[in-house]
Design a protein around this motif. Structure first.
Motif: not given
Length: 448
Positions: A231-254
């Motif tokens: 997961f961290l491998f993908y997190l650091f190499v992905t160029g998807s803005k949507g993925f990073l934004i949804v990750v942040l929102l998920t952390i807030v909800v969690t």
């Protein structure tokens, strides 16, 4: 180590061979599920972007065999009932709106016949229902949760290898496996673009972590380490803005979910969530904001996404019941100019941008190819109107109720539900796989 209640079935010599065959078949299906840039798209259109379409005859044959054997529909679930009711509604509303267009003398849009389009789009929905039924049936055929874990682990290990291969050969990574031959500069696994890979990574990782509970202590620790690394491998190499934004929102909800400090586990999870948010803010926020700014100033993707959502909202405002899966082409074209006008005023008032680049959106006025909302949720709302909103509400409420006690399934489900605003749903079979798995896993847990 937790005892697997179904392990005795695997130890039976008469069933061991069958278990191996079922496991290999599941691995095959899981690989097909993540393959979302299949070259067949160049022959039969978007429905061919996933090889799952090739399994339609097999799904139908399986359903026929089950019906002949049991004389009734087997392995039903609430998820399946929701899908079936929604498909019936879409079929009725689609026929009604296509007929209304026929009475007005409109039989096609571009080269696309409206009735033919309605049938083709409805095929997506029928295939999703059959896929969900097939996966839930297959889950019940595999007696051991550890065998199920091994199937998902094998596929994720292969995805990690594919990701590494992509990084080593960008921008022409694994070109023969993709529908197009043009260079691509981001990690996309076996999908068409990076924005569609996030749900694959989250769904498969979450299922592996959940199934790790059936492993022994050292094996479980190694499994967690492997998934975290992937997961961290993908997190650091992905160029998807949507993925990073949804990750942040998920952390807030969690964080909001686990604010109960009376439980030690919740307190530890809250600390982990705060640490993850800090990591996001310090390492990713500047890049995401810079990328968004660059996209707004120089490219069309943000305008196209926002514009198509506005078109869907305008359509539902005038047609609360939805417009179906065929006639939507006519209404999409009808509200394009209004959406561009609203966006122009918004970007001027908010960002001071006097001229937006709506070239991609304007192309929809001249073609019937790939016309649709760049959001799975709003696309289906355009199809089904208020009924689609009710469908998503019932679906989300049921799944959240099932997953609320799981510290891994719950945040993963939040991520997937938020992602429905950004990704298309028609060939995102990993999303329906996850919904089917939650229904299966929570039911089995209640039974054992």
């Amino acid at each position: 180590m937790r005892k697997d209640p179904a392990m005795s079935g695997v130890m039976d010599g008469k069933t061991g061979g069958n278990q191996l065959l079922w496991a290999l078949y599941l691995v095959f299906l899981l690989l097909l599920t993540v393959y979302q840039d299949f070259p067949l798209v160049n022959v039969i259109g978007e429905i061919g972007r996933s090889p799952i379409i090739l399994l339609l005859p097999l799904f139908v044959a399986c359903e026929a065999a089950l019906l002949a054997k049991h004389k009734r529909v087997m392995h039903g679930s609430r998820l399946q009932r929701y899908l079936l009711v929604f498909i019936v509604y879409l079929s009725l509303i689609s026929v009604a709106y296509v007929l209304a267009q026929f009475l007005q003398g409109s039989y096609s849009f571009g080269q696309e016949n409206l009735l033919g389009k309605a049938v083709k789009v409805l095929t997506y929905f029928v295939l999703i229902l059959l896929y969900v039924r097939h996966m839930q049936l297959l889950f019940t055929k595999i007696a051991s949760r550890r065998v199920l874990y091994a199937c998902f682990f094998a596929v994720v290990a292969l995805l990690a290898v594919i990701m590494a291969a992509e990084l080593a050969s960008i921008p022409n990574a694994l070109a023969p496996l993709h529908a197009g031959s043009q260079p691509y500069w981001r990690v996309r696994l076996l999908t068409s673009e990076s924005s569609t890979t996030g749900t694959i990574v989250v769904v498969y990782s979450a299922i592996i972590v959940y199934l790790s509970r059936y492993l022994s202590g050292p094996a479980k620790a190694l499994s967690f380490a492997f998934v975290a690394g992937f997961f961290l491998f993908y997190l650091f190499v992905t160029g998807s803005k949507g993925f990073l934004i949804v990750v942040l929102l998920t952390i807030v909800v969690t964080m909001a979910k686990f604010l109960d400090f009376r439980k030690k586990r919740n307190f530890l999870l809250l600390i982990a969530a705060v640490g993850a948010m800090y990591l996001f803010v310090t390492h990713f926020s500047a890049g995401v904001l810079g990328s968004l700014s660059n996209d707004i100033e120089n490219y069309t993707s943000s305008y196209t996404r926002m514009g198509t959502i506005l078109i869907a909202l305008a359509t539902v405002a005038h047609h609360p019941l939805g417009v179906g899966t065929g006639a939507y082409l006519m209404y999409f074209n009808q509200y394009v100019d209004g959406a561009i006008g609203v966006m122009s005023r918004f970007y001027y008032d908010t960002f001071g941008i006097g001229q937006i680049n709506a070239g991609e959106l304007l192309q929809y006025s001249d073609t019937d190819r790939n016309v649709g909302v760049k959001s799975g949720f709003f696309q289906w709302v355009m199809f089904g109107g208020i009924a689609a909103v009710v469908f998503f509400y019932q679906l989300a409420a049921n799944l959240l109720r099932k997953a609320k006690t799981s510290s891994i399934l719950f945040p993963a489900l939040i991520f997937v539900l938020l992602s429905l605003l950004f990704v298309a749903l028609e060939i995102k079979y990993e999303i329906w796989l996850f919904f089917a798995f939650i229904s299966y896993a929570t039911t089995r847990r209640a039974e054992t």
